[in-house]
Enzyme design. Structure first.
Site, short mmCIF file in Angstrom:
data_model
loop_
_atom_site.label_atom_id
_atom_site.label_comp_id
_atom_site.label_asym_id
_atom_site.label_seq_id
_atom_site.Cartn_x
_atom_site.Cartn_y
_atom_site.Cartn_z
N TYR A 197 0.79 -1.16 -0.02
CA TYR A 197 0.16 -0.08 0.05
C TYR A 197 0.97 1.48 -0.02
CZ TYR A 197 -4.20 -2.67 0.99
OH TYR A 197 -5.18 -3.91 1.06
N LYS A 233 3.30 -15.56 2.28
CA LYS A 233 3.39 -16.07 1.25
C LYS A 233 4.86 -16.51 0.70
CE LYS A 233 0.83 -18.04 -2.40
NZ LYS A 233 0.10 -19.22 -1.94
#
Length: 357
Positions: free
Chosen positions: A140, A191
């Site tokens: 972000y 991840k």
């Protein structure tokens, strides 16, 4: 010295729900809570007044405040604006300017609302998860970012996922501090099998826990599996820590396990203990002005504020018990309404919590 609280109602249902939370604060002030309230503009309301979603006056007040109570920002009215001045930029800017890196999002199922969950009661009964989301880094905020035109004339959007070691260390420490006060179990979500950035995240998390919090049982989970496990067996989790984007998604998924996103508060803390407190739901423009919004998440955000930034744990517990008492009385706003309960509007729910106090 009295503590200063900056109230930022924002957009949509923000003014309605913060008004009820302020009622609760006012009731506690009458019983000895020493705070002073200021009010400022943020988001779309700020843009309408000053052509910026984060006016300098608001930022100055925020820097001086001990804690900030935020309603919500955004709405379709401001979607045509350039992304640099949309309401959400005010919220992101405030987080960045104040260094509010640690976002605490509890997912607690009140027993009175077990039937409101989309999952069977036996799956979610007793649910109590704390999701700790890194809030000022990641994709972000990463640079470079933007939309560019390639040599063949095709447009391409791009964002950068980036985390430095110190950013990972401090959010893992924040999660560990919370885990030490709960079940001493921490699940780090990443991840790492495809993203090098989160491969580093996993390495740093293991180092911090091993060297600084040896009592904590640390586990790792890929984000796609974590999403599935939240629906399959949510009570396996105690504290979860993860990146900005993964936390944004997982915490909203966890919220719906509790029956309504309108029930869940959040806290965003910096290294000094200053915090911004807000419900995790959005501005809900479709119901703004109708008086039917659920103010309980905002009222419970006040409880988190008292506990984490103002050192008033006893008053925080009083608010939480008052909310439970109101639910025991069968009072419900439309989002949590069920057969046999009594429906009340936003103001009525706020008044009921004050009466329970």
């Amino acid at each position: 010295m009295s503590k200063r609280i900056l109230v930022l109602p924002g957009d949509g249902i923000g003014p309605e729900i913060t008004a009820e939370a302020v009622k609760v604060l006012d009731a506690l002030v009458g019983e000895g809570l020493d705070v002073e309230l200021d009010e400022g503009l943020i988001g779309g309301a700020a843009y309408d007044a000053a052509e910026t979603p984060l006016p300098s006056a608001t930022l100055d007040m925020a820097r001086e405040a001990d804690a900030i109570l935020l309603g919500a920002v955004g709405g379709p009215k401001w979607e045509p604006l350039d992304i640099s001045v949309r309401p959400e930029k005010g919220l992101l800017g405030l987080r960045a300017e104040l260094g509010l890196f640690s976002n605490l999002r509890p997912a607690i199922l009140y027993p009175q609302l077990a039937d409101a969950s989309s999952l069977r009661a036996e799956i979610v009964a007793g649910l109590d998860i704390m999701i700790v989301r890194e809030l000022t880094g990641g994709i972000y905020f990463g640079q470079p970012r933007g939309i560019r035109t390639l040599e063949n004339g095709e447009r391409q959007g791009f964002n950068t996922l980036v985390y430095a070691e110190h950013e990972i260390e401090r959010i893992v420490r924040s999660a560990c501090d919370i885990a030490m006060k709960r079940g001493k179990r921490l699940c780090s979500v990443d991840k790492a099998n495809v993203l090098e950035c989160t491969e580093l995240w996993r390495e740093v998390a293991e180092r911090v826990v091993k060297n600084e919090y040896p009592e904590i049982e640390l586990s790792h989970m890929y984000v796609d599996n974590a999403a599935m496990q939240l629906v399959k067996w949510p009570k396996q989790f105690d504290v979860m820590v993860t990146t900005n984007m993964f936390g944004d998604i997982l915490s909203d998924a966890a919220a719906m396990l509790t029956g309504s996103i309108g029930m869940l508060p959040s806290a965003s803390l910096n290294e000094k203990g200053q915090g911004m407190y807000e419900p995790i739901h959005g501005s809900a423009p479709d119901i703004a002005g109708k008086g039917v919004a659920n103010p309980l998440a905002t009222i419970l955000s006040v409880a988190m504020m008292l506990r984490y930034s103002l050192g008033e744990s006893a008053m925080a517990e009083r608010i939480e018990k008052a909310v439970e008492q109101v639910l025991d009385q069968g009072l419900r706003t439309p989002d949590i309404m069920s057969e046999g309960m009594t429906e009340v509007n936003c103001e009525g729910m706020g008044d009921a919590v004050v009466a329970a106090l």
